[in-house]
Design a protein around this motif. Structure first.
Motif, PDB file in Angstrom:
ATOM      1  N   ASP A 100       0.851  -1.195   0.000  1.00  0.00           N
ATOM      2  CA  ASP A 100       0.000   0.000   0.000  1.00  0.00           C
ATOM      3  C   ASP A 100       0.889   1.248   0.000  1.00  0.00           C
ATOM      4  O   ASP A 100       1.694   1.431   0.914  1.00  0.00           O
ATOM      5  N   PRO A 101       0.766   2.120  -0.986  1.00  0.00           N
ATOM      6  CA  PRO A 101       1.587   3.343  -0.997  1.00  0.00           C
ATOM      7  C   PRO A 101       1.393   4.213   0.249  1.00  0.00           C
ATOM      8  O   PRO A 101       2.261   5.024   0.587  1.00  0.00           O
ATOM      9  N   GLY A 102       0.269   4.038   0.937  1.00  0.00           N
ATOM     10  CA  GLY A 102       0.001   4.834   2.134  1.00  0.00           C
ATOM     11  C   GLY A 102       0.381   4.159   3.425  1.00  0.00           C
ATOM     12  O   GLY A 102      -0.126   4.533   4.494  1.00  0.00           O
ATOM     13  N   ILE A 103       1.276   3.198   3.383  1.00  0.00           N
ATOM     14  CA  ILE A 103       1.592   2.435   4.581  1.00  0.00           C
ATOM     15  C   ILE A 103       2.191   3.304   5.689  1.00  0.00           C
ATOM     16  O   ILE A 103       1.940   3.063   6.869  1.00  0.00           O
ATOM     17  N   ALA A 104       2.931   4.345   5.347  1.00  0.00           N
ATOM     18  CA  ALA A 104       3.507   5.205   6.384  1.00  0.00           C
ATOM     19  C   ALA A 104       2.404   5.831   7.226  1.00  0.00           C
ATOM     20  O   ALA A 104       2.493   5.882   8.467  1.00  0.00           O
ATOM     21  N   GLY A 105       1.352   6.304   6.578  1.00  0.00           N
ATOM     22  CA  GLY A 105       0.227   6.873   7.312  1.00  0.00           C
ATOM     23  C   GLY A 105      -0.511   5.826   8.126  1.00  0.00           C
ATOM     24  O   GLY A 105      -0.980   6.112   9.235  1.00  0.00           O
ATOM     25  N   THR A 106      -0.624   4.631   7.592  1.00  0.00           N
ATOM     26  CA  THR A 106      -1.284   3.552   8.320  1.00  0.00           C
ATOM     27  C   THR A 106      -0.528   3.236   9.608  1.00  0.00           C
ATOM     28  O   THR A 106      -1.138   3.060  10.670  1.00  0.00           O
ATOM     29  N   LEU A 107       0.790   3.170   9.527  1.00  0.00           N
ATOM     30  CA  LEU A 107       1.596   2.874  10.711  1.00  0.00           C
ATOM     31  C   LEU A 107       1.469   3.995  11.743  1.00  0.00           C
ATOM     32  O   LEU A 107       1.384   3.741  12.950  1.00  0.00           O
ATOM     33  N   ALA A 108       1.439   5.234  11.271  1.00  0.00           N
ATOM     34  CA  ALA A 108       1.263   6.366  12.190  1.00  0.00           C
ATOM     35  C   ALA A 108      -0.091   6.287  12.876  1.00  0.00           C
ATOM     36  O   ALA A 108      -0.214   6.577  14.083  1.00  0.00           O
ATOM     37  N   ALA A 109      -1.118   5.901  12.142  1.00  0.00           N
ATOM     38  CA  ALA A 109      -2.457   5.780  12.725  1.00  0.00           C
ATOM     39  C   ALA A 109      -2.506   4.659  13.758  1.00  0.00           C
ATOM     40  O   ALA A 109      -3.138   4.796  14.816  1.00  0.00           O
ATOM     41  N   LEU A 110      -1.839   3.550  13.478  1.00  0.00           N
ATOM     42  CA  LEU A 110      -1.794   2.449  14.445  1.00  0.00           C
ATOM     43  C   LEU A 110      -1.090   2.893  15.723  1.00  0.00           C
ATOM     44  O   LEU A 110      -1.523   2.558  16.829  1.00  0.00           O
ATOM     45  N   ARG A 111      -0.045   3.656  15.570  1.00  0.00           N
ATOM     46  CA  ARG A 111       0.696   4.136  16.727  1.00  0.00           C
ATOM     47  C   ARG A 111      -0.146   5.069  17.598  1.00  0.00           C
ATOM     48  O   ARG A 111       0.103   5.197  18.800  1.00  0.00           O
ATOM     49  N   ALA A 112      -1.138   5.716  17.002  1.00  0.00           N
ATOM     50  CA  ALA A 112      -1.975   6.661  17.748  1.00  0.00           C
ATOM     51  C   ALA A 112      -3.115   5.976  18.494  1.00  0.00           C
ATOM     52  O   ALA A 112      -3.793   6.609  19.306  1.00  0.00           O
ATOM     53  N   LEU A 113      -3.332   4.695  18.255  1.00  0.00           N
ATOM     54  CA  LEU A 113      -4.409   3.963  18.907  1.00  0.00           C
ATOM     55  C   LEU A 113      -4.057   3.612  20.346  1.00  0.00           C
ATOM     56  O   LEU A 113      -2.881   3.611  20.729  1.00  0.00           O
ATOM     57  N   PRO A 114      -5.065   3.287  21.180  1.00  0.00           N
ATOM     58  CA  PRO A 114      -4.759   2.740  22.506  1.00  0.00           C
ATOM     59  C   PRO A 114      -3.885   1.493  22.359  1.00  0.00           C
ATOM     60  O   PRO A 114      -4.196   0.591  21.571  1.00  0.00           O
ATOM     61  N   GLY A 115      -2.765   1.480  23.065  1.00  0.00           N
ATOM     62  CA  GLY A 115      -1.816   0.382  22.937  1.00  0.00           C
ATOM     63  C   GLY A 115      -0.847   0.553  21.787  1.00  0.00           C
ATOM     64  O   GLY A 115       0.001  -0.316  21.555  1.00  0.00           O
ATOM     65  N   GLY A 116      -0.953   1.648  21.056  1.00  0.00           N
ATOM     66  CA  GLY A 116      -0.088   1.867  19.902  1.00  0.00           C
ATOM     67  C   GLY A 116       1.380   1.928  20.232  1.00  0.00           C
ATOM     68  O   GLY A 116       2.226   1.654  19.379  1.00  0.00           O
ATOM     69  N   ASP A 117       1.684   2.280  21.478  1.00  0.00           N
ATOM     70  CA  ASP A 117       3.091   2.306  21.884  1.00  0.00           C
ATOM     71  C   ASP A 117       3.675   0.899  22.006  1.00  0.00           C
ATOM     72  O   ASP A 117       4.888   0.733  22.118  1.00  0.00           O
ATOM     73  N   ARG A 118       2.817  -0.126  21.957  1.00  0.00           N
ATOM     74  CA  ARG A 118       3.301  -1.515  22.030  1.00  0.00           C
ATOM     75  C   ARG A 118       3.596  -2.089  20.640  1.00  0.00           C
ATOM     76  O   ARG A 118       4.070  -3.216  20.544  1.00  0.00           O
ATOM     77  N   LEU A 119       3.288  -1.333  19.578  1.00  0.00           N
ATOM     78  CA  LEU A 119       3.583  -1.825  18.232  1.00  0.00           C
ATOM     79  C   LEU A 119       5.095  -1.798  18.024  1.00  0.00           C
ATOM     80  O   LEU A 119       5.714  -0.736  18.037  1.00  0.00           O
ATOM     81  N   VAL A 120       5.682  -2.982  17.810  1.00  0.00           N
ATOM     82  CA  VAL A 120       7.143  -3.064  17.684  1.00  0.00           C
ATOM     83  C   VAL A 120       7.589  -3.549  16.312  1.00  0.00           C
ATOM     84  O   VAL A 120       8.766  -3.415  15.951  1.00  0.00           O
ATOM     85  N   GLY A 121       6.673  -4.126  15.537  1.00  0.00           N
ATOM     86  CA  GLY A 121       7.078  -4.629  14.235  1.00  0.00           C
ATOM     87  C   GLY A 121       5.895  -5.070  13.413  1.00  0.00           C
ATOM     88  O   GLY A 121       4.740  -5.032  13.854  1.00  0.00           O
ATOM     89  N   LEU A 122       6.199  -5.486  12.180  1.00  0.00           N
ATOM     90  CA  LEU A 122       5.196  -6.019  11.264  1.00  0.00           C
ATOM     91  C   LEU A 122       5.626  -7.401  10.791  1.00  0.00           C
ATOM     92  O   LEU A 122       6.802  -7.762  10.853  1.00  0.00           O
ATOM     93  N   ARG A 123       4.646  -8.167  10.280  1.00  0.00           N
ATOM     94  CA  ARG A 123       4.920  -9.461   9.687  1.00  0.00           C
ATOM     95  C   ARG A 123       3.901  -9.732   8.588  1.00  0.00           C
ATOM     96  O   ARG A 123       2.758  -9.279   8.664  1.00  0.00           O
ATOM     97  N   HIS A 124       4.324 -10.466   7.593  1.00  0.00           N
ATOM     98  CA  HIS A 124       3.434 -10.931   6.528  1.00  0.00           C
ATOM     99  C   HIS A 124       3.708 -12.416   6.328  1.00  0.00           C
ATOM    100  O   HIS A 124       4.844 -12.884   6.516  1.00  0.00           O
ATOM    101  N   GLN A 125       2.689 -13.155   5.940  1.00  0.00           N
ATOM    102  CA  GLN A 125       2.855 -14.596   5.743  1.00  0.00           C
ATOM    103  C   GLN A 125       3.583 -14.868   4.418  1.00  0.00           C
ATOM    104  O   GLN A 125       3.022 -15.392   3.459  1.00  0.00           O
ATOM    105  N   VAL A 126       4.862 -14.529   4.408  1.00  0.00           N
ATOM    106  CA  VAL A 126       5.676 -14.735   3.214  1.00  0.00           C
ATOM    107  C   VAL A 126       5.711 -16.214   2.838  1.00  0.00           C
ATOM    108  O   VAL A 126       5.776 -16.569   1.662  1.00  0.00           O
TER     109      VAL A 126
END
Length: 295
Positions: A100-126
């Motif tokens: 998604d070209p907008g992934i930077a904004g998506t990550l910022a939005a996740l960080r702003a959620l309750p518990g967003g400070d616990r986001l430490v990484g991403l994973r995909h089922q490669v």
């Protein structure tokens, strides 16, 4: 008369451990469509933090990293909310569409959620991608660069034949830390090590790579595995990455296909019993704390 054999000396656990890899899922909220067939039937039910916590505490685990299970955007906010209300979950490895070209904004939005400070990484089922070089697609590399820019790490869940592409991706993105889940799934049940061991060492030669001592009991024969079956592969992981770039993970509740939580922890202690106390502290707590930036 043969002298009695003294009992094996128990391996002392580290005083406080981190489980750097586990899952939860609620089938009433969302189906886990990968849990199919007779072999996976034992884990086709809901597993919650309330199920995990007593087992983790009994095994000396005081903090965990909760890892994504399905490629559904809604799962990550749910996991962050769980972490926000938990004294056990210190970090979340979630999922977001790397293409998604907008992934930077998506990550910022996740960080702003309750518990967003616990986001430490991403994973995909490669591991489920038919293209063995999926990680090298231009849109995926762009997304991975955004993960690095966000100060997050990237977990690699893949199969041995995909290790070369992961190595190339790590070369192209030196600012991103790649965490290899389950030791890259070595062919333990087949009692083979090649070409997994060579490709693993190529990945480990890069300084921005880390590995999890996790998921090995289900790569062995889940019905008959022994610690000795795992030992050659653990030795390779330790030699390739070293304790400072290796972290313990239970892979609960998937591990229940082969072993209980306590059995997995005990096996990991036995397989690392030859290390120094400082090295064992790295495997069972220090590496995960540093790499994931856990509080």
């Amino acid at each position: 008369m043969t002298a009695p054999v003294p009992p094996a000396t128990p391996v002392p656990p580290v005083p406080a451990a981190i489980d750097a890899h586990h899952h939860v899922w609620d089938l009433a909220v969302r189906d886990q469509d990968w849990i199919t067939g007779e072999e996976l039937a034992p884990i086709r039910r809901t597993f919650t933090l309330d199920d995990l916590e007593p087992e983790a505490r009994a095994a000396g685990v005081y903090a965990t990293v909760l890892v994504q299970t399905v490629t559904v955007a809604e799962e990550t906010p749910e996991f962050l909310a769980l972490a926000d209300g938990s004294d056990l979950v210190a970090g979340v490895v979630g999922w977001s569409d790397l293409t998604d070209p907008g992934i930077a904004g998506t990550l910022a939005a996740l960080r702003a959620l309750p518990g967003g400070d616990r986001l430490v990484g991403l994973r995909h089922q490669v591991q489920g991608e038919p293209d063995p070089e999926w990680l090298l697609r231009p849109d995926v590399l762009r997304g991975l660069a955004a993960v690095a820019d966000a100060g997050l790490v990237y977990d690699l869940i893949l199969r041995p034949h995909q290790l070369p592409a992961a190595t190339r991706a790590a070369e192209l993105l030196p600012a991103l830390t790649f965490v290899l889940d389950h030791g890259g799934k070595p062919p333990i049940a087949a009692r083979r090590s090649h070409p997994w061991s060579e490709d693993l060492r190529a990945l480990a030669a890069l300084p921005n790579t880390v590995c999890k001592l996790s998921g090995l009991v289900t790569e062995a024969d889940p019905r008959t595995w022994t610690v000795q079956d795992l030992r050659p592969y653990t030795a390779t992981l330790l030699d390739a990455f070293g304790p400072d770039r290796l972290m313990f993970g239970s892979d609960w509740p998937v591990c229940r296909l082969a072993a209980g939580y306590g059995e997995v922890v005990e096996a990991a202690h036995t397989l690392t019993s030859h290390l120094t106390e400082d090295e064992r502290r790295a495997v069972f707590a220090g590496t995960a704390t540093r790499v994931y930036g856990l509080r």
